[in-house]
Write a protein that holds these residues in place. Structure first.
Motif, PDB file in Angstrom:
ATOM      1  N   ARG A   1       0.836  -1.215   0.000  1.00  0.00           N
ATOM      2  CA  ARG A   1       0.000   0.000   0.000  1.00  0.00           C
ATOM      3  C   ARG A   1       0.866   1.259   0.000  1.00  0.00           C
ATOM      4  NH1 ARG A   1      -3.315  -3.163   3.845  1.00  0.00           N
ATOM      5  NH2 ARG A   1      -5.239  -3.777   2.761  1.00  0.00           N
ATOM      6  N   ARG A   2       1.943   1.226   0.757  1.00  0.00           N
ATOM      7  CA  ARG A   2       2.838   2.392   0.784  1.00  0.00           C
ATOM      8  C   ARG A   2       3.550   2.577  -0.553  1.00  0.00           C
ATOM      9  NH1 ARG A   2       3.708   0.510   6.154  1.00  0.00           N
ATOM     10  NH2 ARG A   2       5.518  -0.719   5.482  1.00  0.00           N
ATOM     11  N   LEU A   3       3.839   1.479  -1.232  1.00  0.00           N
ATOM     12  CA  LEU A   3       4.461   1.592  -2.556  1.00  0.00           C
ATOM     13  C   LEU A   3       3.513   2.279  -3.549  1.00  0.00           C
ATOM     14  CD1 LEU A   3       6.226  -1.885  -2.940  1.00  0.00           C
ATOM     15  CD2 LEU A   3       7.340   0.352  -2.776  1.00  0.00           C
ATOM     16  N   ILE A   4       2.218   2.073  -3.340  1.00  0.00           N
ATOM     17  CA  ILE A   4       1.232   2.700  -4.228  1.00  0.00           C
ATOM     18  C   ILE A   4       0.985   4.152  -3.833  1.00  0.00           C
ATOM     19  CG2 ILE A   4      -1.197   2.659  -4.925  1.00  0.00           C
ATOM     20  CD1 ILE A   4      -1.075  -0.391  -4.770  1.00  0.00           C
ATOM     21  N   ASP A   5       0.719   4.358  -2.566  1.00  0.00           N
ATOM     22  CA  ASP A   5       0.443   5.711  -2.076  1.00  0.00           C
ATOM     23  C   ASP A   5       1.167   5.904  -0.744  1.00  0.00           C
ATOM     24  OD1 ASP A   5      -0.563   8.224  -1.766  1.00  0.00           O
ATOM     25  OD2 ASP A   5      -2.647   7.622  -1.457  1.00  0.00           O
ATOM     26  N   PRO A   6       2.229   6.692  -0.761  1.00  0.00           N
ATOM     27  CA  PRO A   6       2.549   7.757  -1.726  1.00  0.00           C
ATOM     28  C   PRO A   6       3.489   7.367  -2.864  1.00  0.00           C
ATOM     29  CG  PRO A   6       3.951   7.979   0.183  1.00  0.00           C
ATOM     30  CD  PRO A   6       3.077   6.790   0.455  1.00  0.00           C
ATOM     31  N   GLY A   7       4.009   6.136  -2.862  1.00  0.00           N
ATOM     32  CA  GLY A   7       5.079   5.784  -3.794  1.00  0.00           C
ATOM     33  C   GLY A   7       4.804   6.062  -5.256  1.00  0.00           C
ATOM     34  N   ILE A   8       3.605   5.711  -5.731  1.00  0.00           N
ATOM     35  CA  ILE A   8       3.277   5.884  -7.153  1.00  0.00           C
ATOM     36  C   ILE A   8       2.376   7.093  -7.376  1.00  0.00           C
ATOM     37  CG2 ILE A   8       2.106   4.820  -9.123  1.00  0.00           C
ATOM     38  CD1 ILE A   8       3.036   2.101  -8.099  1.00  0.00           C
ATOM     39  N   PHE A   9       1.406   7.283  -6.518  1.00  0.00           N
ATOM     40  CA  PHE A   9       0.446   8.366  -6.739  1.00  0.00           C
ATOM     41  C   PHE A   9       1.048   9.753  -6.519  1.00  0.00           C
ATOM     42  CE2 PHE A   9      -3.145   5.280  -6.247  1.00  0.00           C
ATOM     43  CZ  PHE A   9      -3.773   5.609  -7.434  1.00  0.00           C
ATOM     44  N   ARG A  10       1.954   9.884  -5.582  1.00  0.00           N
ATOM     45  CA  ARG A  10       2.463  11.225  -5.266  1.00  0.00           C
ATOM     46  C   ARG A  10       3.311  11.822  -6.393  1.00  0.00           C
ATOM     47  NH1 ARG A  10       5.040  12.176   0.540  1.00  0.00           N
ATOM     48  NH2 ARG A  10       2.825  11.872   1.045  1.00  0.00           N
ATOM     49  N   PRO A  11       4.288  11.099  -6.962  1.00  0.00           N
ATOM     50  CA  PRO A  11       5.146  11.738  -7.970  1.00  0.00           C
ATOM     51  C   PRO A  11       4.564  11.752  -9.380  1.00  0.00           C
ATOM     52  CG  PRO A  11       5.941   9.531  -7.539  1.00  0.00           C
ATOM     53  CD  PRO A  11       4.778   9.750  -6.611  1.00  0.00           C
ATOM     54  N   ASN A  12       3.471  11.040  -9.611  1.00  0.00           N
ATOM     55  CA  ASN A  12       2.892  10.957 -10.954  1.00  0.00           C
ATOM     56  C   ASN A  12       1.487  11.553 -10.958  1.00  0.00           C
ATOM     57  OD1 ASN A  12       5.098   9.163 -12.106  1.00  0.00           O
ATOM     58  ND2 ASN A  12       4.309   7.807 -10.510  1.00  0.00           N
ATOM     59  N   SER A  13       1.008  11.847 -12.154  1.00  0.00           N
ATOM     60  CA  SER A  13      -0.374  12.306 -12.270  1.00  0.00           C
ATOM     61  C   SER A  13      -1.311  11.156 -11.923  1.00  0.00           C
ATOM     62  CB  SER A  13      -0.657  12.803 -13.692  1.00  0.00           C
ATOM     63  OG  SER A  13      -0.625  11.724 -14.611  1.00  0.00           O
ATOM     64  N   ARG A  14      -2.545  11.494 -11.561  1.00  0.00           N
ATOM     65  CA  ARG A  14      -3.496  10.452 -11.179  1.00  0.00           C
ATOM     66  C   ARG A  14      -3.769   9.505 -12.342  1.00  0.00           C
ATOM     67  NH1 ARG A  14      -3.451  10.721  -5.798  1.00  0.00           N
ATOM     68  NH2 ARG A  14      -5.338   9.428  -5.755  1.00  0.00           N
ATOM     69  N   ASP A  15      -3.895  10.050 -13.538  1.00  0.00           N
ATOM     70  CA  ASP A  15      -4.163   9.205 -14.706  1.00  0.00           C
ATOM     71  C   ASP A  15      -2.978   8.297 -15.012  1.00  0.00           C
ATOM     72  OD1 ASP A  15      -6.647  10.346 -14.963  1.00  0.00           O
ATOM     73  OD2 ASP A  15      -6.028  11.808 -16.469  1.00  0.00           O
ATOM     74  N   GLN A  16      -1.769   8.857 -14.927  1.00  0.00           N
ATOM     75  CA  GLN A  16      -0.576   8.054 -15.192  1.00  0.00           C
ATOM     76  C   GLN A  16      -0.425   6.957 -14.145  1.00  0.00           C
ATOM     77  OE1 GLN A  16       2.334   8.176 -17.696  1.00  0.00           O
ATOM     78  NE2 GLN A  16       1.989   6.202 -16.721  1.00  0.00           N
ATOM     79  N   ALA A  17      -0.643   7.306 -12.900  1.00  0.00           N
ATOM     80  CA  ALA A  17      -0.526   6.323 -11.823  1.00  0.00           C
ATOM     81  C   ALA A  17      -1.540   5.200 -11.990  1.00  0.00           C
ATOM     82  CB  ALA A  17      -0.710   7.011 -10.472  1.00  0.00           C
ATOM     83  N   LEU A  18      -2.771   5.558 -12.336  1.00  0.00           N
ATOM     84  CA  LEU A  18      -3.808   4.541 -12.502  1.00  0.00           C
ATOM     85  C   LEU A  18      -3.487   3.618 -13.673  1.00  0.00           C
ATOM     86  CD1 LEU A  18      -6.528   3.463 -11.544  1.00  0.00           C
ATOM     87  CD2 LEU A  18      -7.642   5.104 -13.069  1.00  0.00           C
ATOM     88  N   ALA A  19      -2.995   4.186 -14.768  1.00  0.00           N
ATOM     89  CA  ALA A  19      -2.625   3.365 -15.923  1.00  0.00           C
ATOM     90  C   ALA A  19      -1.488   2.406 -15.570  1.00  0.00           C
ATOM     91  CB  ALA A  19      -2.222   4.261 -17.090  1.00  0.00           C
ATOM     92  N   SER A  20      -0.529   2.872 -14.796  1.00  0.00           N
ATOM     93  CA  SER A  20       0.593   2.016 -14.388  1.00  0.00           C
ATOM     94  C   SER A  20       0.122   0.891 -13.474  1.00  0.00           C
ATOM     95  CB  SER A  20       1.659   2.859 -13.686  1.00  0.00           C
ATOM     96  OG  SER A  20       2.215   3.810 -14.576  1.00  0.00           O
TER      97      SER A  20
END
Length: 235
Positions: free
Chosen positions: A41-60
């Protein structure tokens, strides 16, 4: 004292037996799984969601879930046991965005070189991590999609409210202009009616004010024998 039904006694005994026979390793495993879920969960938020746009993070996240589900569905398929970081889709969804490759590594993929080509190959020893990571991905994707749907609906409602307010302002302006035009028309009609019912003017025309012409009676100032009134026949 009321006796418990036999079924309840049997169920209680079975539960107690399970508790007694439960190995310490089971508690350790549950604690490990909990820590692993929290780590994902921490790898996802903030790990992925914080530095990327929401759309980019969701696609990844969706790409990571496809990789995990393919491997869980067909664990012996070599095609699903690895991915190339030079692949355009993988590069755009996992390599370039921040934090996504770290999640793939946490799932159990490790960097290797095969025939001078870079790969990320799954290590079967991490199959438990793969299961947990896939579950957390589904959880995060569902949560984010519902959040985006609420945001989209809220923006649509705000846009509709703004459009309605603008329409009300426009209608109020048109109504006010129509009211002013009607008021001006009534005022003009009132003035015209007032002028129509007003009496005639007392001003006398020049023709009425001029004196009557002087009438000269015949025979005054001259004699009947003379045609010229200024000639005296006695002279």
């Amino acid at each position: 004292m009321t006796e418990r039904p036999p079924s309840e006694v049997i169920a209680a005994a079975a539960t107690a037996a399970l508790q007694r026979n439960r190995s310490p390793n089971a508690s350790i495993s549950e604690e490990h799984d909990y820590e692993k879920r929290q780590s994902f969960r921490r790898l996802i938020d903030p790990g992925i969601f914080r530095p990327n746009s929401r759309d980019q993070a969701l696609a990844s996240l969706k790409t990571l879930l496809v990789i995990a589900n393919n491997l869980l569905r067909e664990p012996d398929n070599p095609k699903f046991q690895q991915f190339k970081p030079t692949n355009d889709h993988i590069k755009r969804r996992l390599i370039e965005p921040k934090g996504t490759l770290e999640y793939a590594i946490a799932l159990g993929f490790r960097a290797e070189v095969k025939d001078f080509q870079p790969y990320y190959v799954f290590n079967p020893r991490h199959v438990t991590d793969l299961h947990i990571g896939a579950t957390i991905l589904e959880e995060a994707i569902d949560l984010e999609e519902r959040k985006q749907e609420r945001l989209k609906r809220s923006r649509a409602e705000e846009k509709a409210a703004a459009a309605a307010a603008a329409q009300n302002v426009k209608l109020a302006f048109l109504d006010d202009r129509k009211t002013r035009a009607l008021r001006d028309s009534r005022e003009k009609a009132r003035r015209n009616a007032s002028e129509t019912h007003q009496g005639p003017s007392d001003v006398t025309s020049d023709a009425d004010a001029s004196p009557l012409p002087e009438v000269v009676m015949p025979g005054v100032g001259y004699s009947l024998a003379s045609s010229d009134p200024d000639v005296d026949p006695e002279e």
